[in-house]
Write a protein that holds these residues in place. Sequence first.
Motif, PDB file in Angstrom:
ATOM      1  N   ARG A  99       0.889  -1.176   0.000  1.00 36.04           N
ATOM      2  CA  ARG A  99       0.000   0.000   0.000  1.00 36.04           C
ATOM      3  C   ARG A  99       0.918   1.214   0.000  1.00 36.04           C
ATOM      4  O   ARG A  99       2.040   1.137   0.507  1.00 36.04           O
ATOM      5  CB  ARG A  99      -0.858   0.042   1.283  1.00 36.04           C
ATOM      6  CG  ARG A  99      -1.713  -1.175   1.549  1.00 36.04           C
ATOM      7  CD  ARG A  99      -2.971  -1.232   0.718  1.00 36.04           C
ATOM      8  NE  ARG A  99      -3.907  -0.144   1.051  1.00 36.04           N
ATOM      9  CZ  ARG A  99      -4.781  -0.175   2.059  1.00 36.04           C
ATOM     10  NH1 ARG A  99      -4.843  -1.240   2.842  1.00 36.04           N
ATOM     11  NH2 ARG A  99      -5.587   0.834   2.302  1.00 36.04           N
ATOM     12  N   TRP A 100       0.440   2.334  -0.507  1.00 37.62           N
ATOM     13  CA  TRP A 100       1.261   3.545  -0.425  1.00 37.62           C
ATOM     14  C   TRP A 100       1.374   3.955   1.046  1.00 37.62           C
ATOM     15  O   TRP A 100       0.364   4.116   1.724  1.00 37.62           O
ATOM     16  CB  TRP A 100       0.636   4.684  -1.231  1.00 37.62           C
ATOM     17  CG  TRP A 100       0.923   4.558  -2.695  1.00 37.62           C
ATOM     18  CD1 TRP A 100       0.038   4.231  -3.677  1.00 37.62           C
ATOM     19  CD2 TRP A 100       2.194   4.760  -3.338  1.00 37.62           C
ATOM     20  NE1 TRP A 100       0.681   4.204  -4.895  1.00 37.62           N
ATOM     21  CE2 TRP A 100       1.988   4.528  -4.716  1.00 37.62           C
ATOM     22  CE3 TRP A 100       3.470   5.102  -2.884  1.00 37.62           C
ATOM     23  CZ2 TRP A 100       3.033   4.631  -5.650  1.00 37.62           C
ATOM     24  CZ3 TRP A 100       4.504   5.200  -3.810  1.00 37.62           C
ATOM     25  CH2 TRP A 100       4.280   4.967  -5.169  1.00 37.62           C
ATOM     26  N   HIS A 101       2.590   4.096   1.520  1.00 36.94           N
ATOM     27  CA  HIS A 101       2.791   4.428   2.932  1.00 36.94           C
ATOM     28  C   HIS A 101       4.180   4.985   3.175  1.00 36.94           C
ATOM     29  O   HIS A 101       5.039   4.962   2.299  1.00 36.94           O
ATOM     30  CB  HIS A 101       2.594   3.175   3.797  1.00 36.94           C
ATOM     31  CG  HIS A 101       3.689   2.150   3.608  1.00 36.94           C
ATOM     32  ND1 HIS A 101       3.780   1.335   2.504  1.00 36.94           N
ATOM     33  CD2 HIS A 101       4.745   1.819   4.381  1.00 36.94           C
ATOM     34  CE1 HIS A 101       4.831   0.549   2.609  1.00 36.94           C
ATOM     35  NE2 HIS A 101       5.440   0.826   3.740  1.00 36.94           N
ATOM     36  N   ILE A 209       1.620  11.838   4.382  1.00 36.28           N
ATOM     37  CA  ILE A 209       0.390  11.041   4.462  1.00 36.28           C
ATOM     38  C   ILE A 209       0.745   9.616   4.061  1.00 36.28           C
ATOM     39  O   ILE A 209       1.743   9.391   3.368  1.00 36.28           O
ATOM     40  CB  ILE A 209      -0.706  11.648   3.546  1.00 36.28           C
ATOM     41  CG1 ILE A 209      -2.081  11.042   3.830  1.00 36.28           C
ATOM     42  CG2 ILE A 209      -0.343  11.506   2.059  1.00 36.28           C
ATOM     43  CD1 ILE A 209      -3.237  11.899   3.320  1.00 36.28           C
ATOM     44  N   VAL A 211      -0.749   5.097   4.372  1.00 36.33           N
ATOM     45  CA  VAL A 211      -1.845   4.168   4.637  1.00 36.33           C
ATOM     46  C   VAL A 211      -2.327   4.241   6.090  1.00 36.33           C
ATOM     47  O   VAL A 211      -3.469   3.945   6.399  1.00 36.33           O
ATOM     48  CB  VAL A 211      -1.438   2.722   4.250  1.00 36.33           C
ATOM     49  CG1 VAL A 211      -0.407   2.153   5.210  1.00 36.33           C
ATOM     50  CG2 VAL A 211      -2.643   1.811   4.178  1.00 36.33           C
ATOM     51  N   ILE A 228      -8.791  13.238   2.142  1.00 40.48           N
ATOM     52  CA  ILE A 228      -7.730  12.220   2.171  1.00 40.48           C
ATOM     53  C   ILE A 228      -7.670  11.489   0.829  1.00 40.48           C
ATOM     54  O   ILE A 228      -6.582  11.285   0.275  1.00 40.48           O
ATOM     55  CB  ILE A 228      -7.925  11.234   3.349  1.00 40.48           C
ATOM     56  CG1 ILE A 228      -7.566  11.933   4.664  1.00 40.48           C
ATOM     57  CG2 ILE A 228      -7.069   9.984   3.183  1.00 40.48           C
ATOM     58  CD1 ILE A 228      -7.809  11.110   5.910  1.00 40.48           C
ATOM     59  N   ASN A 229      -8.835  11.122   0.291  1.00 43.66           N
ATOM     60  CA  ASN A 229      -8.832  10.446  -1.018  1.00 43.66           C
ATOM     61  C   ASN A 229      -8.218  11.325  -2.093  1.00 43.66           C
ATOM     62  O   ASN A 229      -7.439  10.865  -2.928  1.00 43.66           O
ATOM     63  CB  ASN A 229     -10.261  10.058  -1.426  1.00 43.66           C
ATOM     64  CG  ASN A 229     -10.767   8.891  -0.594  1.00 43.66           C
ATOM     65  OD1 ASN A 229      -9.975   8.142  -0.024  1.00 43.66           O
ATOM     66  ND2 ASN A 229     -12.071   8.759  -0.512  1.00 43.66           N
ATOM     67  N   ARG A 232      -4.412  11.486  -1.471  1.00 42.99           N
ATOM     68  CA  ARG A 232      -3.772  10.214  -1.850  1.00 42.99           C
ATOM     69  C   ARG A 232      -3.618  10.109  -3.363  1.00 42.99           C
ATOM     70  O   ARG A 232      -2.578   9.693  -3.863  1.00 42.99           O
ATOM     71  CB  ARG A 232      -4.621   9.030  -1.386  1.00 42.99           C
ATOM     72  CG  ARG A 232      -4.542   8.725   0.071  1.00 42.99           C
ATOM     73  CD  ARG A 232      -5.065   7.292   0.287  1.00 42.99           C
ATOM     74  NE  ARG A 232      -5.676   7.108   1.586  1.00 42.99           N
ATOM     75  CZ  ARG A 232      -5.012   7.021   2.727  1.00 42.99           C
ATOM     76  NH1 ARG A 232      -3.705   7.126   2.741  1.00 42.99           N
ATOM     77  NH2 ARG A 232      -5.644   6.841   3.865  1.00 42.99           N
ATOM     78  N   GLU A 233      -4.685  10.464  -4.064  1.00 45.95           N
ATOM     79  CA  GLU A 233      -4.632  10.361  -5.525  1.00 45.95           C
ATOM     80  C   GLU A 233      -3.599  11.329  -6.096  1.00 45.95           C
ATOM     81  O   GLU A 233      -2.805  10.981  -6.955  1.00 45.95           O
ATOM     82  CB  GLU A 233      -6.019  10.638  -6.107  1.00 45.95           C
ATOM     83  CG  GLU A 233      -6.139  10.164  -7.537  1.00 45.95           C
ATOM     84  CD  GLU A 233      -7.537  10.377  -8.094  1.00 45.95           C
ATOM     85  OE1 GLU A 233      -8.508  10.191  -7.344  1.00 45.95           O
ATOM     86  OE2 GLU A 233      -7.625  10.750  -9.282  1.00 45.95           O
ATOM     87  N   CYS A 235      -0.940  12.531  -4.625  1.00 48.22           N
ATOM     88  CA  CYS A 235       0.431  12.158  -4.238  1.00 48.22           C
ATOM     89  C   CYS A 235       1.053  11.105  -5.144  1.00 48.22           C
ATOM     90  O   CYS A 235       2.271  10.965  -5.179  1.00 48.22           O
ATOM     91  CB  CYS A 235       0.439  11.607  -2.816  1.00 48.22           C
ATOM     92  SG  CYS A 235       0.356  12.876  -1.573  1.00 48.22           S
ATOM     93  N   THR A 236       0.213  10.334  -5.818  1.00 45.95           N
ATOM     94  CA  THR A 236       0.759   9.200  -6.566  1.00 45.95           C
ATOM     95  C   THR A 236       0.600   9.381  -8.077  1.00 45.95           C
ATOM     96  O   THR A 236       0.452   8.409  -8.804  1.00 45.95           O
ATOM     97  CB  THR A 236       0.110   7.891  -6.096  1.00 45.95           C
ATOM     98  OG1 THR A 236      -1.313   8.039  -6.146  1.00 45.95           O
ATOM     99  CG2 THR A 236       0.517   7.566  -4.672  1.00 45.95           C
ATOM    100  N   GLN A 260       6.731   8.446  -0.140  1.00 48.73           N
ATOM    101  CA  GLN A 260       5.912   7.266   0.179  1.00 48.73           C
ATOM    102  C   GLN A 260       6.471   6.131  -0.675  1.00 48.73           C
ATOM    103  O   GLN A 260       7.111   6.381  -1.695  1.00 48.73           O
ATOM    104  CB  GLN A 260       4.445   7.488  -0.198  1.00 48.73           C
ATOM    105  CG  GLN A 260       3.669   8.370   0.742  1.00 48.73           C
ATOM    106  CD  GLN A 260       2.171   8.300   0.450  1.00 48.73           C
ATOM    107  OE1 GLN A 260       1.504   7.334   0.793  1.00 48.73           O
ATOM    108  NE2 GLN A 260       1.650   9.336  -0.188  1.00 48.73           N
TER     109      GLN A 260
END
Length: 285
Positions: A99-101, A209, A211, A228-229, A232-233, A235-236, A260
């Motif tokens: 998971r992205w973390h 940020i 997982v 947060i969603n 997350r989107e 960031c990647t 991450q």
Amino acid sequence: MVYKHIEVKPIAGACGAEVFGVDLAKPIKRAVFGEIYKAWLKHQVVFFRDQKITPEQQIKFAKKWGGIHIHPFVKGMAKYPEILEVKKTEKDTYTFGNRWHTDQMFSPTPAKATMLYAKETPSFGGDTQFANMYLAYEALSPGMKKMFKSIKTFNVGDGNKRRSTYSSRNDRYKGASAQPKKPPKGLKTNSEHPLVRTHPETKKKGLYIGVHTQNLVGFEREESEFLINMIREHCTKPEFITRFGWKKGSMAIWDNRCLQHYAISDYPGQRRRMHRITIKGDKPF
Ligand SMILES: O=C(O)CCC(=O)C(=O)O
Ligand SMILES: [Fe+2]
């Protein structure tokens, strides 16, 4: 940057560089390590190829980066408690880090760096991706930057702690990685951190940020999940990412304060085994 002792070649536009001219099995001179460290701060993750080192040599090299962190609820190797064996066998279905973390974000003082050394790699697959959190922050509009500035995240690592307190045959954690151990009583596995983190050494700002992030402090659940969603989107995005393909003897050291990472689970039926050491970090600000 000019290097006198090593050669440094970026492997992508986003982050990550391969370092040449270093044999990690030999003592590393202070000036050489100084250059490796500079390259690391600049590229956020550095890679070494074709290294042949013993656990003792890896521990010695790790100590140059800071104090070694002993995991509170995952067992280290019997002879080397400093090293976690991250192992996936032909039969395992669970992939550690899939998971992205960023490592140990649930802790009040999450890991500064993680060092992974490949002992066995699949014939294809099993790459690790890294996302540059400085770039993700810089790409935000001034309005978003202003809004994010004062936000705190709430981060939880309970899943792992719970898994470590029992061991059933069905536990998806079982056999799939380093073995769980009982955590010390009162271990803190949730923490608030700033969403915009200042790197203590480069002083650059990055999004922080992963997982473990459960909610934004002081927001309604719907607001928090929505933001947060979105983060997350953001960031990647492919532009922020680099991808490293492992071979036996490859070594990576990454900076958890500005990246991450994501272990890709695309090699069912094959083995992959890594020796992992984490370096103690400070309280994020
Ligand atoms: O196995 C990997 O590629 C990375 C696993 C991971 O997330 C870690 O070691 O922190
Ligand atoms: Fe990780």
